[in-house]
Design an enzyme around this catalytic site. Structure first.
Site, mmCIF file in Angstrom:
data_model
loop_
_atom_site.group_PDB
_atom_site.id
_atom_site.type_symbol
_atom_site.label_atom_id
_atom_site.label_comp_id
_atom_site.label_asym_id
_atom_site.label_seq_id
_atom_site.Cartn_x
_atom_site.Cartn_y
_atom_site.Cartn_z
ATOM 1 N N ASP A 29 0.865 -1.179 0.000
ATOM 2 C CA ASP A 29 0.000 0.000 0.000
ATOM 3 C C ASP A 29 0.908 1.237 0.000
ATOM 4 O O ASP A 29 1.752 1.372 0.892
ATOM 5 C CB ASP A 29 -0.863 -0.045 1.269
ATOM 6 C CG ASP A 29 -1.769 1.173 1.394
ATOM 7 O OD1 ASP A 29 -1.606 2.125 0.595
ATOM 8 O OD2 ASP A 29 -2.618 1.178 2.300
ATOM 9 N N GLU A 79 30.391 5.657 5.523
ATOM 10 C CA GLU A 79 30.308 4.207 5.685
ATOM 11 C C GLU A 79 30.139 3.579 4.292
ATOM 12 O O GLU A 79 29.683 2.445 4.167
ATOM 13 C CB GLU A 79 29.203 3.802 6.666
ATOM 14 C CG GLU A 79 27.868 4.455 6.436
ATOM 15 C CD GLU A 79 26.911 4.263 7.596
ATOM 16 O OE1 GLU A 79 26.641 3.123 7.944
ATOM 17 O OE2 GLU A 79 26.421 5.273 8.132
ATOM 18 N N CYS A 111 26.304 6.044 11.138
ATOM 19 C CA CYS A 111 25.728 7.367 10.852
ATOM 20 C C CYS A 111 26.151 8.423 11.871
ATOM 21 O O CYS A 111 25.741 9.582 11.773
ATOM 22 C CB CYS A 111 24.211 7.274 10.792
ATOM 23 S SG CYS A 111 23.670 6.013 9.652
ATOM 24 N N THR A 152 14.038 2.645 2.631
ATOM 25 C CA THR A 152 14.807 3.597 3.447
ATOM 26 C C THR A 152 16.217 3.804 2.887
ATOM 27 O O THR A 152 17.145 4.114 3.614
ATOM 28 C CB THR A 152 14.873 3.150 4.930
ATOM 29 O OG1 THR A 152 15.564 1.899 5.021
ATOM 30 C CG2 THR A 152 13.500 2.975 5.529
ATOM 31 N N SER A 201 16.719 -2.064 15.465
ATOM 32 C CA SER A 201 17.444 -0.796 15.288
ATOM 33 C C SER A 201 16.542 0.387 15.621
ATOM 34 O O SER A 201 16.987 1.384 16.193
ATOM 35 C CB SER A 201 18.009 -0.669 13.868
ATOM 36 O OG SER A 201 16.985 -0.483 12.923
ATOM 37 N N HIS A 233 18.785 12.510 13.528
ATOM 38 C CA HIS A 233 19.250 11.642 12.437
ATOM 39 C C HIS A 233 17.994 11.005 11.844
ATOM 40 O O HIS A 233 17.186 10.418 12.570
ATOM 41 C CB HIS A 233 20.184 10.559 13.002
ATOM 42 C CG HIS A 233 20.404 9.439 12.035
ATOM 43 N ND1 HIS A 233 20.850 9.652 10.752
ATOM 44 C CD2 HIS A 233 20.208 8.092 12.147
ATOM 45 C CE1 HIS A 233 20.933 8.494 10.118
ATOM 46 N NE2 HIS A 233 20.548 7.532 10.946
ATOM 47 N N LYS A 242 9.131 9.512 15.682
ATOM 48 C CA LYS A 242 8.899 8.720 16.904
ATOM 49 C C LYS A 242 9.688 9.311 18.077
ATOM 50 O O LYS A 242 9.184 9.387 19.203
ATOM 51 C CB LYS A 242 9.319 7.258 16.692
ATOM 52 C CG LYS A 242 8.371 6.450 15.818
ATOM 53 C CD LYS A 242 8.977 5.069 15.536
ATOM 54 C CE LYS A 242 8.184 4.293 14.517
ATOM 55 N NZ LYS A 242 6.928 3.736 15.024
ATOM 56 N N ASN A 275 17.626 8.183 3.101
ATOM 57 C CA ASN A 275 18.704 8.115 4.089
ATOM 58 C C ASN A 275 20.046 8.414 3.430
ATOM 59 O O ASN A 275 20.385 7.807 2.407
ATOM 60 C CB ASN A 275 18.737 6.713 4.723
ATOM 61 C CG ASN A 275 19.583 6.670 5.993
ATOM 62 O OD1 ASN A 275 20.177 7.667 6.392
ATOM 63 N ND2 ASN A 275 19.629 5.507 6.623
ATOM 64 N N SER A 307 24.483 3.384 14.136
ATOM 65 C CA SER A 307 24.267 1.995 14.548
ATOM 66 C C SER A 307 25.563 1.359 15.032
ATOM 67 O O SER A 307 26.659 1.785 14.678
ATOM 68 C CB SER A 307 23.707 1.185 13.381
ATOM 69 O OG SER A 307 22.397 1.604 13.115
#
Ligand code: CAA
Length: 387
Positions: A29, A79, A111, A152, A201, A233, A242, A275, A307
């Site tokens: 969707d 990275e 990151c 992402t 993560s 970030h 969030k 990202n 991470s």
């Protein structure tokens, strides 16, 4: 002495995939990608735009305004390294004709690396007032076709000049750091795509945010209402949202609205680019500065997460007249003038990008005049050219 960001250059490649096209191709969707993940478009780097080429392009944007006699340090955070040994920064230094007597190297912690570079640069300027430091974050986020992380992905670079009496952001004293050796996201030698435990993560990012934000407030005696905005970030914009929801919990209406409005403005470029790993936080800052309406002295909080995992919360204040240092028209044009790829075209470019380059090869570029690009390889040595 105020030390901070005096210039910001931004580059993202000239191709993108629309998230509705990707969702349709993956039988999802579209609202999962547009709302659930919070992304509209995803930048795609073809084989001529590696981390070095993008880093050169972001730096070239402001180079004519740098006093090269004062430049003492150049750090490349990535990275998406192109060599196990030699620093990407040396290619940038040669392409842009930077002075031979500067200290230069590459730096890595997922990151978080561009924040590490920023803090090293700040300490350097503190120890060497009147000298400046250039820091570059440049990455291609690759998870793989038909993976949960595919939506992402992204590609781009941010380059910043750090000096005393900065024109854009003056960093404030204090920082709250937190690290733990965990396996939420990593890229082992030989793998062109990241390994990721996506939901883990996401949870760790939020735990690290709570830890560092709480510690920063305790350390500085600031309250949430002291911030005009907080930049995060953004591996995808819903992730930052969030954390933002946690930050505004229990706040008065005015504070919650101000931080919410500024969060949306900080996420505008990320929604279009995706990202860009190390530089994602700094693209959020640029997005807020170029799309918002901040006043001199406004305090912005910065949450950096890499991470593996390492996080830091710190802050800075907007400098009077910062708007004169920004180039919003240029960046909006760069985003608008990109070519929309069909999903099949994107898949071909993506797959090609996973291959190791042969010993000798030449590439053409379809980018705009003036763009730096990877022109190929001779005896395994990468060659960069300007179009
Ligand atoms: N309409 C609206 N929303 C919808 C929807 C629909 N039709 N269908 C699903 N959604 C929502 C879900 O409810 C969910 O929202 P919440 O998170 O608010 O609950 C959201 O869409 C995502 O759904 P899922 O969790 O089911 O998605 P997924 O299993 O496909 O995985 C992901 C999502 C974990 C982010 C995955 O894309 C991924 O692994 N990405 C890479 C890892 C990553 O970016 N991690 C972030 C922290 S690590 C980091 O920051 C470092 C770094 O740069 C990598």
């Amino acid at each position: 002495m105020d030390i901070g960001i005096d210039q910001i250059g931004f580059y993202t490649p000239n191709k993108f995939v629309d998230m509705v096209d990707l969702a349709n191709a993956r039988n999802q969707d579209p609202n999962k990608f547009l709302i659930g993940i919070g992304q509209d478009r995803m930048a795609v780097a073809d084989k001529t735009q590696d981390a070095v080429a993008m880093g050169i392009n972001a730096t070239a944007e402001y180079l004519d305004q740098v006093d090269l006699e004062q430049l003492g340090l150049l750090i490349f955070a990535t990275e998406s390294g192109i060599d196990q040994s030699k620093s990407a920064s040396l290619f940038v230094k040669e392409a842009l004709n930077l002075p031979a007597n500067i200290r230069t190297f590459e730096i890595k912690e997922a990151c978080f690396a561009l924040t590490a570079a920023l803090q090293v640069a700040r300490d350097y300027v503190r120890a060497h007032p009147h000298h400046s430091a250039m820091i570059i974050g440049s990455d291609i986020a690759r998870y793989g076709l038909n993976t949960a992380g595919e939506v992402t992905q992204g590609a781009g670079a941010i380059s910043m000049l750090i000096k005393e009496s900065p024109a854009i952001i003056a960093l404030e004293d204090g920082h709250a750091s937190y690290s733990e050796n965990i396996n939420d996201f990593w890229r082992p030698n030989g793998s062109p795509v990241a390994m990721v435990d996506g939901h883990y993560s996401r949870d760790v990012y939020l735990d690290f945010f709570k830890e560092t934000f709480k510690e920063y407030l305790a350390q500085t005696k600031l309250t949430v209402s002291d911030f005009a905005g907080i930049c995060y970030h953004l591996p995808y914009t819903k992730m930052g949202f969030k954390a933002h929801r946690i930050a505004i919990q229990g706040q008065d209406e005015e504070t919650a609205k101000r931080l919410s409005d500024n969060f949306q403005l900080s996420a505008k470029y990320s929604r279009q680019v995706g990202n860009i790993y190390t530089a994602s936080l700094y693209m959020s800052i640029l997005s807020l500065l170029e799309n918002g309406d901040l006043e001199a002295g406004d305090r912005i909080g910065f949450f950096s997460y890499g991470s593996g995992a390492m996080a830091e919360f710190f802050s800075g204040k907007v400098v009077d007249g910062y708007q004169r240092r920004l180039r919003p028209g240029l960046h909006k044009r760069m985003l608008q003038e990109r070519t929309r790829l069909g999903v099949g075209q994107y898949e071909d470019i993506f797959t090609e990008g996973l291959e190791n380059l042969p010993e000798n090869v030449e590439f053409e570029s379809d980018a705009n005049h003036g763009t730096w690009f990877l022109a190929g390889q001779e005896g395994y040595v990468r060659k960069y050219q300007q179009k």
